[in-house]
Structures are given as C-alpha cells and as structure tokens.
Motif scaffolding. Structure first.
Motif, short mmCIF file in Angstrom:
data_model
loop_
_atom_site.label_atom_id
_atom_site.label_comp_id
_atom_site.label_asym_id
_atom_site.label_seq_id
_atom_site.Cartn_x
_atom_site.Cartn_y
_atom_site.Cartn_z
N ALA A 1 -1.65 -94.54 -85.30
CA ALA A 1 -0.45 -94.48 -84.45
C ALA A 1 0.58 -95.50 -84.94
O ALA A 1 1.77 -95.20 -85.06
CB ALA A 1 -0.82 -94.74 -83.00
N ILE A 2 0.12 -96.72 -85.28
CA ILE A 2 1.04 -97.77 -85.75
C ILE A 2 1.69 -97.33 -87.06
O ILE A 2 2.90 -97.45 -87.25
CB ILE A 2 0.28 -99.11 -85.93
CG1 ILE A 2 -0.09 -99.66 -84.54
CG2 ILE A 2 1.13 -100.12 -86.70
CD1 ILE A 2 -1.02 -100.86 -84.59
N LEU A 3 0.87 -96.76 -87.96
CA LEU A 3 1.41 -96.28 -89.24
C LEU A 3 2.46 -95.20 -89.01
O LEU A 3 3.52 -95.21 -89.63
CB LEU A 3 0.28 -95.75 -90.13
CG LEU A 3 -0.57 -96.80 -90.84
CD1 LEU A 3 -1.65 -96.13 -91.68
CD2 LEU A 3 0.31 -97.68 -91.73
N ALA A 4 2.15 -94.28 -88.10
CA ALA A 4 3.10 -93.19 -87.84
C ALA A 4 4.41 -93.74 -87.31
O ALA A 4 5.49 -93.33 -87.73
CB ALA A 4 2.49 -92.21 -86.84
N ILE A 5 4.32 -94.72 -86.40
CA ILE A 5 5.54 -95.33 -85.85
C ILE A 5 6.31 -96.03 -86.96
O ILE A 5 7.53 -95.91 -87.06
CB ILE A 5 5.19 -96.29 -84.70
CG1 ILE A 5 4.69 -95.49 -83.49
CG2 ILE A 5 6.40 -97.14 -84.30
CD1 ILE A 5 4.03 -96.31 -82.42
N ALA A 6 5.57 -96.74 -87.84
CA ALA A 6 6.22 -97.46 -88.95
C ALA A 6 6.97 -96.47 -89.85
O ALA A 6 8.10 -96.73 -90.27
CB ALA A 6 5.19 -98.23 -89.75
N VAL A 7 6.35 -95.34 -90.14
CA VAL A 7 7.00 -94.34 -91.00
C VAL A 7 8.26 -93.81 -90.33
O VAL A 7 9.31 -93.69 -90.96
CB VAL A 7 6.01 -93.18 -91.32
CG1 VAL A 7 6.75 -91.99 -91.92
CG2 VAL A 7 4.92 -93.67 -92.26
N ILE A 8 8.18 -93.55 -89.02
CA ILE A 8 9.35 -93.02 -88.30
C ILE A 8 10.47 -94.06 -88.29
O ILE A 8 11.63 -93.74 -88.58
CB ILE A 8 8.95 -92.62 -86.86
CG1 ILE A 8 8.03 -91.38 -86.92
CG2 ILE A 8 10.19 -92.33 -86.01
CD1 ILE A 8 7.33 -91.08 -85.62
N VAL A 9 10.12 -95.33 -88.00
CA VAL A 9 11.13 -96.39 -87.95
C VAL A 9 11.78 -96.54 -89.33
O VAL A 9 13.01 -96.63 -89.45
CB VAL A 9 10.51 -97.72 -87.48
CG1 VAL A 9 11.47 -98.87 -87.72
CG2 VAL A 9 10.14 -97.62 -86.01
N THR A 10 10.96 -96.54 -90.38
CA THR A 10 11.51 -96.66 -91.74
C THR A 10 12.47 -95.50 -92.03
O THR A 10 13.55 -95.69 -92.57
CB THR A 10 10.38 -96.66 -92.78
OG1 THR A 10 9.43 -97.65 -92.40
CG2 THR A 10 10.90 -96.96 -94.16
N GLY A 11 12.06 -94.31 -91.63
CA GLY A 11 12.91 -93.14 -91.83
C GLY A 11 14.25 -93.29 -91.13
O GLY A 11 15.30 -93.01 -91.71
N ILE B 1 -13.51 -95.40 -83.68
CA ILE B 1 -12.57 -94.27 -83.62
C ILE B 1 -11.26 -94.74 -82.99
O ILE B 1 -10.16 -94.41 -83.44
CB ILE B 1 -13.17 -93.10 -82.80
CG1 ILE B 1 -14.50 -92.66 -83.38
CG2 ILE B 1 -12.16 -91.94 -82.71
CD1 ILE B 1 -14.42 -91.78 -84.59
N TRP B 2 -11.41 -95.57 -81.92
CA TRP B 2 -10.22 -96.08 -81.25
C TRP B 2 -9.36 -96.91 -82.21
O TRP B 2 -8.15 -96.78 -82.26
CB TRP B 2 -10.61 -96.95 -80.05
CG TRP B 2 -10.90 -96.12 -78.83
CD1 TRP B 2 -12.11 -95.91 -78.24
CD2 TRP B 2 -9.95 -95.37 -78.09
NE1 TRP B 2 -11.99 -95.08 -77.17
CE2 TRP B 2 -10.66 -94.71 -77.05
CE3 TRP B 2 -8.58 -95.15 -78.19
CZ2 TRP B 2 -10.05 -93.88 -76.12
CZ3 TRP B 2 -7.97 -94.33 -77.27
CH2 TRP B 2 -8.68 -93.70 -76.25
N ILE B 3 -10.05 -97.77 -82.96
CA ILE B 3 -9.31 -98.63 -83.90
C ILE B 3 -8.57 -97.78 -84.93
O ILE B 3 -7.39 -97.98 -85.19
CB ILE B 3 -10.28 -99.62 -84.60
CG1 ILE B 3 -10.80 -100.62 -83.55
CG2 ILE B 3 -9.60 -100.34 -85.75
CD1 ILE B 3 -11.93 -101.49 -84.03
N VAL B 4 -9.29 -96.78 -85.44
CA VAL B 4 -8.66 -95.90 -86.44
C VAL B 4 -7.46 -95.19 -85.82
O VAL B 4 -6.39 -95.10 -86.41
CB VAL B 4 -9.69 -94.87 -86.99
CG1 VAL B 4 -8.99 -93.81 -87.81
CG2 VAL B 4 -10.75 -95.58 -87.83
N ALA B 5 -7.64 -94.72 -84.57
CA ALA B 5 -6.55 -94.01 -83.90
C ALA B 5 -5.34 -94.91 -83.71
O ALA B 5 -4.19 -94.51 -83.93
CB ALA B 5 -7.03 -93.46 -82.57
N ILE B 6 -5.60 -96.16 -83.32
CA ILE B 6 -4.50 -97.11 -83.08
C ILE B 6 -3.78 -97.41 -84.40
O ILE B 6 -2.55 -97.41 -84.47
CB ILE B 6 -5.03 -98.40 -82.41
CG1 ILE B 6 -5.44 -98.07 -80.96
CG2 ILE B 6 -3.98 -99.50 -82.43
CD1 ILE B 6 -6.26 -99.16 -80.30
N VAL B 7 -4.57 -97.64 -85.44
CA VAL B 7 -3.96 -97.92 -86.75
C VAL B 7 -3.11 -96.74 -87.20
O VAL B 7 -1.98 -96.91 -87.66
CB VAL B 7 -5.06 -98.25 -87.80
CG1 VAL B 7 -4.47 -98.23 -89.20
CG2 VAL B 7 -5.70 -99.59 -87.50
#
Ligand SMILES: *[C@@H]1O[C@H](CO)[C@@H](O)[C@H](O)[C@H]1NC(C)=O
Ligand SMILES: *[C@@H]1O[C@H](CO)[C@@H](O)[C@H](O)[C@H]1NC(C)=O
Length: 199
Positions: free
Chosen positions: A24-34, A16-22
């Motif tokens: 979070a990273i994806l969400a940050i990537a989407v925000i940075v790309t935006g 669950i932790w790994i999924v949560a971290i992944v």
C-alpha cells in the motif's frame, strides 16, 4: 493461559499484513511521484536541451596528390537549454569529423551543466595528423577541389537531461549528423544548418 491462547481464532498471518502495508505504501509513493512529475510538467513545461553547430571554419587544408590529407579546423558546437526554470546537464559529448568515411578528428568534452535559459559553447580548434585517403577518398577530394567546395561529415551525440530541484528527467541522446561544406578558397561554410533538434 495455554488454553486461551489455543482458542484464539485463526486470523491472517502477520507477515501478510506487513506485505500488504508495504504494498500500500509503495502504491501511494508511485501515485504521489506521478502527481509530482505531472505537476512539474504542467508548471515548468521542460523542453529537451539540444546541440547544434554554430560555426565552422576550415583554416587550412593540406592535400598531396599521394592522398595525404591534413586539416586545421575551428568548430563551435552550442548546447542550448531553452528552459526558463530547469537546468540542463550534458555528458558523453563525442563528435567525429569524417571525409568520405575516413575519420579526420574525434572531439570529446567532459560533462557540463547549462544554466536556465542559457547555452554553453564548446570551442574546438584542432589540427589533424596527415591522414591517408583511400582510392575513393582521393577521387572525392579531386572532385571537391575542382568544385571548390570540400564536404566533411560531422556526426556525434551527447547525453542530456533537465533538472528541476531534486527531480530530473531520464537521460536521452541528442544526436547530430550532417554535412559541413567548406569553400576551399576562404574556408567558410556554405548554408550551415546542423543541429540535433528535430524540426
Ligand atoms: C531568456 O533569454 C532570452 C534571450 O537570451 C531573454 O530575452 C529572456 O528575457 C530570458 N528569459 C528569462 C525568463 O530569463
Ligand atoms: C567565401 O567564399 C564564398 C564563395 O566564394 C562567399 O560566398 C563567402 O561570402 C566567402 N566568405 C567570406 C567570409 O569571405
């Protein structure tokens, strides 16, 4: 040792932790790309490239009363990139010339790039094979020759996008559809106004 292990409180499953971290990273990537895309729009203000017919000349029109049409035409299509900081690329450029719904010529061009604040000229010079007109086409040609102005329909499209560094826009279709009217006597166009840019 075994007891100690068993006493460990039940925590969250590491998966669950790994999924949560992944996530979070994806969400940050989407925000940075935006943010980057927004910054590119603000800084570079890219405009969509477009195509237009810059010149057309009916060099020769052979027409037999039996309904056989044969033409030689010169066409110059211009791909415009008004962006001062973005390169534009064009692909799948295809144009069709028709008389009264009957295909006279199909023009295609390989993909090409247009430099910043620049344009590319596509020069077509073509000779059609003899094309049989149908009854309506023959009547339309009779009327056109009487008037001294021969209309052809010009249509087509190209896929285009702009590029800034490694960032590029999605491809979109630049479409063109207009009537080209030629003075029969000298082959010149009348009021040429044919482009994909919406005005
Ligand atoms: C863009 O092109 C126009 C005319 O072709 C020229 O006058 C202008 O200086 C150019 N601008 C830049 C930033 O290159
Ligand atoms: C062709 O003929 C038309 C109509 O007669 C005229 O307006 C036009 O200027 C002519 N074009 C040339 C290049 O002579």
């Amino acid at each position: 040792m075994a007891k100690l292990y068993a006493k460990r409180p039940k925590g969250t499953n590491p998966l669950i932790w790994i999924v949560a971290i992944v996530c979070a990273i994806l969400a940050i990537a989407v925000i940075v790309t935006g943010i980057v895309v927004f910054a590119i729009y603000v800084i570079y203000q890219p405009k969509m490239p477009y195509i237009k017919v810059a010149y057309a000349h009916l060099d020769q029109l052979g027409y037999e009363p039996s309904g056989m049409l044969e033409i030689r035409m010169a066409l110059k299509v211009v791909a415009e990139n008004d962006n001062k900081k973005a390169v534009a690329s064009f692909s799948d450029a295809t144009f069709v010339l028709r008389f009264h719904g009957i295909d006279v010529a199909v023009l295609q061009t390989d993909p090409f790039d247009v430099a910043k604040n620049s344009s590319a000229e596509l020069d077509y010079l073509f000779q059609s094979s003899p094309i049989p007109l149908d009854k309506e086409g023959m009547e339309a040609m009779r009327v056109a020759l009487n008037r001294g102005v021969v209309p052809f329909d010009f249509g087509g499209h190209a896929r285009t996008r702009w590029r800034v560094g490694i960032f590029f826009s999605v491809r979109f279709w630049a479409r063109i559809a207009c009537q080209l009217n030629f003075v029969y006597r000298n082959g010149s166009t009348v009021d040429l106004d044919c482009g994909s840019k919406s005005r």
